[in-house]
Design a protein around this motif. Structure first.
Motif, PDB file in Angstrom:
ATOM      1  N   GLN A  53      38.601 -22.335 -63.014  1.00 45.65           N
ATOM      2  CA  GLN A  53      38.888 -23.082 -64.236  1.00 45.65           C
ATOM      3  C   GLN A  53      40.145 -23.941 -64.064  1.00 45.65           C
ATOM      4  O   GLN A  53      40.179 -25.101 -64.484  1.00 45.65           O
ATOM      5  CB  GLN A  53      39.062 -22.130 -65.422  1.00 45.65           C
ATOM      6  CG  GLN A  53      37.775 -21.469 -65.863  1.00 45.65           C
ATOM      7  CD  GLN A  53      38.003 -20.348 -66.874  1.00 45.65           C
ATOM      8  OE1 GLN A  53      39.121 -19.921 -67.099  1.00 45.65           O
ATOM      9  NE2 GLN A  53      36.926 -19.887 -67.483  1.00 45.65           N
ATOM     10  N   GLN A  54      41.164 -23.366 -63.436  1.00 38.68           N
ATOM     11  CA  GLN A  54      42.397 -24.119 -63.217  1.00 38.68           C
ATOM     12  C   GLN A  54      42.151 -25.282 -62.266  1.00 38.68           C
ATOM     13  O   GLN A  54      42.674 -26.375 -62.465  1.00 38.68           O
ATOM     14  CB  GLN A  54      43.488 -23.202 -62.662  1.00 38.68           C
ATOM     15  CG  GLN A  54      44.032 -22.225 -63.676  1.00 38.68           C
ATOM     16  CD  GLN A  54      45.014 -21.229 -63.066  1.00 38.68           C
ATOM     17  OE1 GLN A  54      44.981 -20.959 -61.873  1.00 38.68           O
ATOM     18  NE2 GLN A  54      45.880 -20.682 -63.899  1.00 38.68           N
ATOM     19  N   GLN A  55      41.347 -25.031 -61.251  1.00 42.97           N
ATOM     20  CA  GLN A  55      41.033 -26.086 -60.292  1.00 42.97           C
ATOM     21  C   GLN A  55      40.262 -27.216 -60.990  1.00 42.97           C
ATOM     22  O   GLN A  55      40.540 -28.389 -60.775  1.00 42.97           O
ATOM     23  CB  GLN A  55      40.219 -25.505 -59.138  1.00 42.97           C
ATOM     24  CG  GLN A  55      39.987 -26.478 -58.004  1.00 42.97           C
ATOM     25  CD  GLN A  55      39.212 -25.854 -56.861  1.00 42.97           C
ATOM     26  OE1 GLN A  55      38.460 -24.900 -57.060  1.00 42.97           O
ATOM     27  NE2 GLN A  55      39.370 -26.379 -55.669  1.00 42.97           N
ATOM     28  N   MET A  56      39.299 -26.856 -61.846  1.00 45.73           N
ATOM     29  CA  MET A  56      38.533 -27.855 -62.570  1.00 45.73           C
ATOM     30  C   MET A  56      39.444 -28.636 -63.521  1.00 45.73           C
ATOM     31  O   MET A  56      39.351 -29.862 -63.616  1.00 45.73           O
ATOM     32  CB  MET A  56      37.391 -27.199 -63.362  1.00 45.73           C
ATOM     33  CG  MET A  56      36.471 -28.217 -63.980  1.00 45.73           C
ATOM     34  SD  MET A  56      34.934 -27.574 -64.740  1.00 45.73           S
ATOM     35  CE  MET A  56      35.245 -25.886 -65.064  1.00 45.73           C
ATOM     36  N   ALA A  57      40.341 -27.936 -64.213  1.00 51.39           N
ATOM     37  CA  ALA A  57      41.275 -28.608 -65.115  1.00 51.39           C
ATOM     38  C   ALA A  57      42.178 -29.563 -64.334  1.00 51.39           C
ATOM     39  O   ALA A  57      42.447 -30.683 -64.784  1.00 51.39           O
ATOM     40  CB  ALA A  57      42.120 -27.582 -65.870  1.00 51.39           C
ATOM     41  N   LEU A  58      42.607 -29.139 -63.169  1.00 48.97           N
ATOM     42  CA  LEU A  58      43.456 -29.991 -62.330  1.00 48.97           C
ATOM     43  C   LEU A  58      42.685 -31.240 -61.894  1.00 48.97           C
ATOM     44  O   LEU A  58      43.216 -32.358 -61.937  1.00 48.97           O
ATOM     45  CB  LEU A  58      43.935 -29.202 -61.110  1.00 48.97           C
ATOM     46  CG  LEU A  58      44.920 -29.902 -60.187  1.00 48.97           C
ATOM     47  CD1 LEU A  58      46.228 -30.195 -60.922  1.00 48.97           C
ATOM     48  CD2 LEU A  58      45.197 -29.026 -58.973  1.00 48.97           C
ATOM     49  N   GLN A  59      41.441 -31.060 -61.498  1.00 57.23           N
ATOM     50  CA  GLN A  59      40.628 -32.202 -61.079  1.00 57.23           C
ATOM     51  C   GLN A  59      40.382 -33.157 -62.252  1.00 57.23           C
ATOM     52  O   GLN A  59      40.415 -34.379 -62.091  1.00 57.23           O
ATOM     53  CB  GLN A  59      39.298 -31.725 -60.495  1.00 57.23           C
ATOM     54  CG  GLN A  59      39.449 -31.063 -59.140  1.00 57.23           C
ATOM     55  CD  GLN A  59      38.163 -30.419 -58.642  1.00 57.23           C
ATOM     56  OE1 GLN A  59      37.201 -30.258 -59.386  1.00 57.23           O
ATOM     57  NE2 GLN A  59      38.148 -30.043 -57.370  1.00 57.23           N
ATOM     58  N   ALA A  63      41.565 -36.979 -62.465  1.00 54.15           N
ATOM     59  CA  ALA A  63      40.629 -38.067 -62.773  1.00 54.15           C
ATOM     60  C   ALA A  63      41.127 -38.867 -63.968  1.00 54.15           C
ATOM     61  O   ALA A  63      41.057 -40.105 -63.973  1.00 54.15           O
ATOM     62  CB  ALA A  63      39.231 -37.501 -63.042  1.00 54.15           C
ATOM     63  N   HIS A  64      41.646 -38.167 -64.980  1.00 52.04           N
ATOM     64  CA  HIS A  64      42.176 -38.850 -66.171  1.00 52.04           C
ATOM     65  C   HIS A  64      43.362 -39.736 -65.785  1.00 52.04           C
ATOM     66  O   HIS A  64      43.441 -40.895 -66.198  1.00 52.04           O
ATOM     67  CB  HIS A  64      42.587 -37.820 -67.229  1.00 52.04           C
ATOM     68  CG  HIS A  64      43.268 -38.419 -68.412  1.00 52.04           C
ATOM     69  ND1 HIS A  64      42.604 -39.177 -69.346  1.00 52.04           N
ATOM     70  CD2 HIS A  64      44.568 -38.397 -68.804  1.00 52.04           C
ATOM     71  CE1 HIS A  64      43.462 -39.595 -70.261  1.00 52.04           C
ATOM     72  NE2 HIS A  64      44.658 -39.136 -69.941  1.00 52.04           N
ATOM     73  N   GLN A  65      44.283 -39.180 -65.008  1.00 47.55           N
ATOM     74  CA  GLN A  65      45.454 -39.957 -64.574  1.00 47.55           C
ATOM     75  C   GLN A  65      45.024 -41.164 -63.746  1.00 47.55           C
ATOM     76  O   GLN A  65      45.601 -42.247 -63.868  1.00 47.55           O
ATOM     77  CB  GLN A  65      46.419 -39.080 -63.764  1.00 47.55           C
ATOM     78  CG  GLN A  65      47.178 -38.082 -64.604  1.00 47.55           C
ATOM     79  CD  GLN A  65      48.090 -38.751 -65.607  1.00 47.55           C
ATOM     80  OE1 GLN A  65      48.676 -39.784 -65.346  1.00 47.55           O
ATOM     81  NE2 GLN A  65      48.192 -38.155 -66.784  1.00 47.55           N
ATOM     82  N   GLN A  66      44.015 -40.975 -62.926  1.00 47.04           N
ATOM     83  CA  GLN A  66      43.519 -42.075 -62.104  1.00 47.04           C
ATOM     84  C   GLN A  66      42.955 -43.183 -62.994  1.00 47.04           C
ATOM     85  O   GLN A  66      43.227 -44.369 -62.763  1.00 47.04           O
ATOM     86  CB  GLN A  66      42.457 -41.563 -61.135  1.00 47.04           C
ATOM     87  CG  GLN A  66      42.050 -42.580 -60.091  1.00 47.04           C
ATOM     88  CD  GLN A  66      41.106 -41.985 -59.057  1.00 47.04           C
ATOM     89  OE1 GLN A  66      40.578 -40.891 -59.228  1.00 47.04           O
ATOM     90  NE2 GLN A  66      40.876 -42.705 -57.982  1.00 47.04           N
ATOM     91  N   LEU A  67      42.205 -42.797 -64.030  1.00 48.21           N
ATOM     92  CA  LEU A  67      41.664 -43.792 -64.958  1.00 48.21           C
ATOM     93  C   LEU A  67      42.788 -44.522 -65.689  1.00 48.21           C
ATOM     94  O   LEU A  67      42.739 -45.742 -65.861  1.00 48.21           O
ATOM     95  CB  LEU A  67      40.732 -43.126 -65.979  1.00 48.21           C
ATOM     96  CG  LEU A  67      39.379 -42.663 -65.445  1.00 48.21           C
ATOM     97  CD1 LEU A  67      38.602 -41.923 -66.533  1.00 48.21           C
ATOM     98  CD2 LEU A  67      38.575 -43.850 -64.939  1.00 48.21           C
TER      99      LEU A  67
END
Length: 126
Positions: A53-59, A63-67
């Motif tokens: 879950q933490q890994q998914m949240a980090l990803q 992705a959000h920061q990249q956008l």
């Protein structure tokens, strides 16, 4: 002889009870080991889920920061293009104004020269 038989009987009972106690203790020990192993597996599973879950949240955050960064880059690029276009139009207007002013000045100078020449011709005819 009866005493010996009684002692032998007591000794056998003691051995049987001791063996029963040891077997019961071993069974309890195995049961506790099994429970501890099961608890450890459950905790490992929960930890694995938490990590996933933490890994998914980090990803997702990445992705959000990249956008966000891509949008900022696009916005800055558009702003730069607008500013460049506006500066180009302003530069062109200034060049056009300078050219028009130069042409006007040259026309005035030509007109003044023509008038001066006309005056010289006129004075020469007098």
């Amino acid at each position: 002889n009866q005493v010996k038989q009684g002692e032998e009987l007591l000794k056998n009972q003691q051995q049987q009870q001791t063996e029963y106690i040891r077997q019961a203790a071993e069974a309890q020990k195995q049961q506790l080991i099994s429970q501890i192993d099961q608890l450890a597996r459950q905790q490992e599973h929960e930890l694995s889920q938490k990590y996933s879950q933490q890994q998914m949240a980090l990803q997702q955050e990445y992705a959000h920061q990249q956008l966000v960064l891509e949008k900022q880059a696009n916005d800055l690029s558009l702003e730069y293009q607008r500013n460049s276009a506006q500066e180009g139009r302003q530069r062109q207007q200034q060049e056009d104004q300078l050219r028009a002013a130069a042409e006007t000045q040259m026309a005035q100078q030509a007109q003044q020269a023509a008038m001066a020449e006309a005056q010289i011709v006129e004075q020469a005819q007098m």
